[in-house]
Design a protein around this motif. Structure first.
Motif, PDB file in Angstrom:
ATOM      1  N   CYS A  22       0.825  -1.220   0.000  1.00 39.22           N
ATOM      2  CA  CYS A  22       0.000   0.000   0.000  1.00 39.22           C
ATOM      3  C   CYS A  22       0.852   1.260   0.000  1.00 39.22           C
ATOM      4  O   CYS A  22       0.327   2.367  -0.070  1.00 39.22           O
ATOM      5  CB  CYS A  22      -0.944   0.007   1.200  1.00 39.22           C
ATOM      6  N   VAL A  96      -5.166   0.214   1.274  1.00 42.12           N
ATOM      7  CA  VAL A  96      -5.520  -0.265  -0.070  1.00 42.12           C
ATOM      8  C   VAL A  96      -4.227  -0.474  -0.858  1.00 42.12           C
ATOM      9  O   VAL A  96      -3.316   0.370  -0.805  1.00 42.12           O
ATOM     10  CB  VAL A  96      -6.436   0.771  -0.775  1.00 42.12           C
ATOM     11  N   PHE A 100      -4.769  -0.590  -6.644  1.00 46.48           N
ATOM     12  CA  PHE A 100      -6.239  -0.484  -6.597  1.00 46.48           C
ATOM     13  C   PHE A 100      -6.723   0.822  -5.954  1.00 46.48           C
ATOM     14  O   PHE A 100      -7.922   0.977  -5.704  1.00 46.48           O
ATOM     15  CB  PHE A 100      -6.827  -1.695  -5.869  1.00 46.48           C
ATOM     16  N   LYS A 101      -5.808   1.755  -5.671  1.00 41.97           N
ATOM     17  CA  LYS A 101      -6.233   3.021  -5.055  1.00 41.97           C
ATOM     18  C   LYS A 101      -7.084   3.842  -6.024  1.00 41.97           C
ATOM     19  O   LYS A 101      -6.914   3.753  -7.238  1.00 41.97           O
ATOM     20  CB  LYS A 101      -5.008   3.826  -4.634  1.00 41.97           C
ATOM     21  N   GLY A 102      -7.986   4.636  -5.465  1.00 43.38           N
ATOM     22  CA  GLY A 102      -8.805   5.541  -6.262  1.00 43.38           C
ATOM     23  C   GLY A 102      -9.931   4.847  -7.017  1.00 43.38           C
ATOM     24  O   GLY A 102     -10.545   5.437  -7.896  1.00 43.38           O
ATOM     25  N   LYS A 103     -10.223   3.583  -6.650  1.00 48.98           N
ATOM     26  CA  LYS A 103     -11.282   2.834  -7.344  1.00 48.98           C
ATOM     27  C   LYS A 103     -12.476   2.536  -6.422  1.00 48.98           C
ATOM     28  O   LYS A 103     -13.345   1.745  -6.759  1.00 48.98           O
ATOM     29  CB  LYS A 103     -10.728   1.497  -7.849  1.00 48.98           C
ATOM     30  N   VAL A 105     -12.155   1.162  -3.318  1.00 49.00           N
ATOM     31  CA  VAL A 105     -11.887   0.044  -2.385  1.00 49.00           C
ATOM     32  C   VAL A 105     -11.824   0.550  -0.937  1.00 49.00           C
ATOM     33  O   VAL A 105     -12.444  -0.037  -0.033  1.00 49.00           O
ATOM     34  CB  VAL A 105     -10.571  -0.687  -2.753  1.00 49.00           C
ATOM     35  N   GLY A 106     -11.107   1.681  -0.703  1.00 51.20           N
ATOM     36  CA  GLY A 106     -10.980   2.221   0.653  1.00 51.20           C
ATOM     37  C   GLY A 106     -12.344   2.584   1.222  1.00 51.20           C
ATOM     38  O   GLY A 106     -12.656   2.257   2.367  1.00 51.20           O
ATOM     39  N   GLY A 107     -13.170   3.217   0.411  1.00 50.36           N
ATOM     40  CA  GLY A 107     -14.510   3.589   0.852  1.00 50.36           C
ATOM     41  C   GLY A 107     -15.345   2.358   1.173  1.00 50.36           C
ATOM     42  O   GLY A 107     -16.045   2.309   2.197  1.00 50.36           O
ATOM     43  N   ASP A 132      -6.879   5.963  14.420  1.00 57.07           N
ATOM     44  CA  ASP A 132      -5.671   6.772  14.572  1.00 57.07           C
ATOM     45  C   ASP A 132      -5.116   6.973  13.174  1.00 57.07           C
ATOM     46  O   ASP A 132      -4.571   6.041  12.577  1.00 57.07           O
ATOM     47  CB  ASP A 132      -4.653   6.069  15.473  1.00 57.07           C
ATOM     48  N   LYS A 134      -2.616   8.084  10.326  1.00 55.77           N
ATOM     49  CA  LYS A 134      -1.149   8.171  10.389  1.00 55.77           C
ATOM     50  C   LYS A 134      -0.593   9.445   9.759  1.00 55.77           C
ATOM     51  O   LYS A 134       0.552   9.798  10.006  1.00 55.77           O
ATOM     52  CB  LYS A 134      -0.502   6.936   9.756  1.00 55.77           C
ATOM     53  N   GLN A 137      -3.245  13.036   5.057  1.00 52.63           N
ATOM     54  CA  GLN A 137      -4.077  12.416   4.002  1.00 52.63           C
ATOM     55  C   GLN A 137      -5.113  11.480   4.621  1.00 52.63           C
ATOM     56  O   GLN A 137      -6.267  11.448   4.195  1.00 52.63           O
ATOM     57  CB  GLN A 137      -3.177  11.585   3.081  1.00 52.63           C
ATOM     58  N   ALA A 138      -4.659  10.724   5.623  1.00 50.50           N
ATOM     59  CA  ALA A 138      -5.573   9.788   6.288  1.00 50.50           C
ATOM     60  C   ALA A 138      -6.633  10.570   7.067  1.00 50.50           C
ATOM     61  O   ALA A 138      -7.818  10.198   7.056  1.00 50.50           O
ATOM     62  CB  ALA A 138      -4.789   8.852   7.202  1.00 50.50           C
ATOM     63  N   HIS A 144     -13.676  13.001   5.365  1.00 47.63           N
ATOM     64  CA  HIS A 144     -14.574  12.915   4.207  1.00 47.63           C
ATOM     65  C   HIS A 144     -15.826  12.090   4.540  1.00 47.63           C
ATOM     66  O   HIS A 144     -16.895  12.316   3.987  1.00 47.63           O
ATOM     67  CB  HIS A 144     -13.798  12.275   3.055  1.00 47.63           C
ATOM     68  N   TYR A 145     -15.658  11.126   5.463  1.00 49.77           N
ATOM     69  CA  TYR A 145     -16.791  10.262   5.851  1.00 49.77           C
ATOM     70  C   TYR A 145     -17.462  10.728   7.146  1.00 49.77           C
ATOM     71  O   TYR A 145     -18.249   9.999   7.727  1.00 49.77           O
ATOM     72  CB  TYR A 145     -16.307   8.805   5.989  1.00 49.77           C
TER      73      TYR A 145
HETATM   74  C1  LIG Z   1      -6.540   6.383   2.320  1.00 52.34           C
HETATM   75  C2  LIG Z   1      -6.878   5.156   1.443  1.00 52.34           C
HETATM   76  C3  LIG Z   1      -7.345   4.033   2.362  1.00 52.34           C
HETATM   77  C4  LIG Z   1      -7.999   5.541   0.457  1.00 52.34           C
HETATM   78  O1  LIG Z   1      -8.348   4.381  -0.321  1.00 52.34           O
HETATM   79  P1  LIG Z   1      -8.882   4.481  -1.831  1.00 52.34           P
HETATM   80  O2  LIG Z   1      -9.313   3.121  -2.241  1.00 52.34           O
HETATM   81  O3  LIG Z   1      -7.876   5.148  -2.687  1.00 52.34           O
HETATM   82  O4  LIG Z   1     -10.136   5.456  -1.645  1.00 52.34           O
HETATM   83  P2  LIG Z   1     -11.498   5.378  -2.485  1.00 52.34           P
HETATM   84  O5  LIG Z   1     -11.192   5.326  -3.935  1.00 52.34           O
HETATM   85  O6  LIG Z   1     -12.350   4.282  -1.944  1.00 52.34           O
HETATM   86  O7  LIG Z   1     -12.166   6.760  -2.118  1.00 52.34           O
HETATM   87  C5  LIG Z   1     -13.424   6.817  -1.458  1.00 52.34           C
HETATM   88  C6  LIG Z   1     -13.788   8.277  -1.237  1.00 52.34           C
HETATM   89  O8  LIG Z   1     -12.805   8.855  -0.365  1.00 52.34           O
HETATM   90  C7  LIG Z   1     -12.213   9.991  -0.981  1.00 52.34           C
HETATM   91  N1  LIG Z   1     -10.794   9.991  -0.616  1.00 52.34           N
HETATM   92  C8  LIG Z   1      -9.875   9.050  -0.869  1.00 52.34           C
HETATM   93  N2  LIG Z   1      -8.678   9.381  -0.331  1.00 52.34           N
HETATM   94  C9  LIG Z   1      -8.888  10.584   0.262  1.00 52.34           C
HETATM   95  C10 LIG Z   1      -8.044  11.480   0.978  1.00 52.34           C
HETATM   96  N3  LIG Z   1      -6.771  11.203   1.241  1.00 52.34           N
HETATM   97  N4  LIG Z   1      -8.596  12.635   1.446  1.00 52.34           N
HETATM   98  C11 LIG Z   1      -9.905  12.941   1.244  1.00 52.34           C
HETATM   99  N5  LIG Z   1     -10.757  12.121   0.571  1.00 52.34           N
HETATM  100  C12 LIG Z   1     -10.244  10.976   0.094  1.00 52.34           C
HETATM  101  C13 LIG Z   1     -12.408   9.772  -2.483  1.00 52.34           C
HETATM  102  O9  LIG Z   1     -12.394  11.008  -3.183  1.00 52.34           O
HETATM  103  C14 LIG Z   1     -13.760   9.100  -2.525  1.00 52.34           C
HETATM  104  O10 LIG Z   1     -14.765  10.085  -2.391  1.00 52.34           O
HETATM  105  P3  LIG Z   1     -16.233   9.925  -3.103  1.00 52.34           P
HETATM  106  O11 LIG Z   1     -16.758   8.543  -2.734  1.00 52.34           O
HETATM  107  O12 LIG Z   1     -17.043  11.030  -2.511  1.00 52.34           O
HETATM  108  O13 LIG Z   1     -15.981  10.033  -4.558  1.00 52.34           O
HETATM  109  C15 LIG Z   1      -5.656   4.704   0.601  1.00 52.34           C
HETATM  110  O14 LIG Z   1      -5.156   5.804  -0.128  1.00 52.34           O
HETATM  111  C16 LIG Z   1      -4.503   4.098   1.412  1.00 52.34           C
HETATM  112  O15 LIG Z   1      -4.435   2.887   1.579  1.00 52.34           O
HETATM  113  N6  LIG Z   1      -3.558   4.933   1.887  1.00 52.34           N
HETATM  114  C17 LIG Z   1      -2.382   4.451   2.600  1.00 52.34           C
HETATM  115  C18 LIG Z   1      -2.763   3.943   3.969  1.00 52.34           C
HETATM  116  C19 LIG Z   1      -3.550   4.926   4.780  1.00 52.34           C
HETATM  117  O16 LIG Z   1      -3.321   6.128   4.741  1.00 52.34           O
HETATM  118  N7  LIG Z   1      -4.519   4.414   5.546  1.00 52.34           N
HETATM  119  C20 LIG Z   1      -5.387   5.232   6.360  1.00 52.34           C
HETATM  120  C21 LIG Z   1      -5.413   4.730   7.745  1.00 52.34           C
HETATM  121  S1  LIG Z   1      -3.966   5.069   8.680  1.00 52.34           S
END
Ligand SMILES: CC(C)(COP(=O)(O)OP(=O)(O)OC[C@H]1O[C@@H](n2cnc3c(N)ncnc32)[C@H](O)[C@@H]1OP(=O)(O)O)[C@@H](O)C(=O)NCCC(=O)NCCS
Length: 172
Positions: A22, A96, A100-103, A105-107, A132, A134, A137-138, A144-145
């Motif tokens: 990731c 994620v 597969f980011k931006g598709k 999956v995280g949501g 928590d 990190k 961006q997190a 956002h949610y």
């Molecule tokens: C943060 C993370 C989990 C997002 O996963 P992703 O699969 O890329 O996110 P998605 O494509 O599912 O995005 C879902 C929604 O969140 C929003 N989003 C995604 N990353 C975002 C960010 N950093 N800031 C604000 N919004 C964000 C998207 O725009 C999308 O919005 P929408 O549904 O209104 O269109 C991923 O980038 C990741 O694994 N990062 C590294 C690990 C990390 O930071 N984990 C967080 C916990 S410590």
């Protein structure tokens, strides 16, 4: 788009943990080295979004948690009895794979984690899901949610179970 054949399930030994990347070493290492052990020891449950061939798109982990009464957000304490801590659920990790980011999956993982936490809270009390984050961006992702930060701790966020209930009911 998330591949149609992908599903969210409890981590098992058929999942290809070694291939997961990731971009955050600690989150990759956790999945590869500790997630299965922690599942067996009842420390944390890990759920993966995976393809039928075992490829892991993303994962999250959940544990029981207690928020110190003195650190608990006022919004959680309305009508709360005089207990020392507030029962909660810790979303310890969510990540994620880079491919597969931006598709979505995280949501999808976050909504699944919230929905699972809500169901579990009907059996074992939990007033909020805590994360928590990190980095900034997190924090932005969870904000956002609808997650809010704890006063005095910008990296710790929560969503109350009442908010989660509304979210889960709106999706159903
Ligand atoms: C943060 C993370 C989990 C997002 O996963 P992703 O699969 O890329 O996110 P998605 O494509 O599912 O995005 C879902 C929604 O969140 C929003 N989003 C995604 N990353 C975002 C960010 N950093 N800031 C604000 N919004 C964000 C998207 O725009 C999308 O919005 P929408 O549904 O209104 O269109 C991923 O980038 C990741 O694994 N990062 C590294 C690990 C990390 O930071 N984990 C967080 C916990 S410590």
């Amino acid at each position: 788009m998330i591949p149609e054949e992908a599903d969210i399930e409890l981590l098992n030994k058929e999942h290809k943990r070694e291939l997961f990347s990731c971009g955050v070493d600690a989150l990759d290492i956790y999945l590869k080295q500790y997630a299965r052990q922690n599942l067996k020891k009842h420390i944390a449950g890990t759920f993966v979004h995976a393809l039928p061939d075992g490829t892991i798109l993303g994962y999250y982990s959940l544990s029981a948690f207690a928020i110190d009464l003195h650190k608990a957000p006022a919004a959680l304490l309305k009508g709360f009895p005089d207990y020392e801590s507030v029962p909660a659920t810790l979303l310890g990790r969510l990540a994620v794979d880079k491919q597969f980011k931006g598709k979505g999956v995280g949501g999808a993982l976050l909504v699944d984690a919230l929905s699972r936490s809500f169901s579990a809270s009907k059996v074992v009390g939990s007033m909020a899901v805590v994360v928590d984050a990190k980095d900034e961006q997190a924090v932005a992702f969870y904000s956002h949610y609808g997650f809010s930060t704890f006063l005095g701790d910008e990296s710790r966020l929560y969503l109350s179970m009442k908010q989660i209930e509304a979210l889960v009911c709106a999706i159903d």
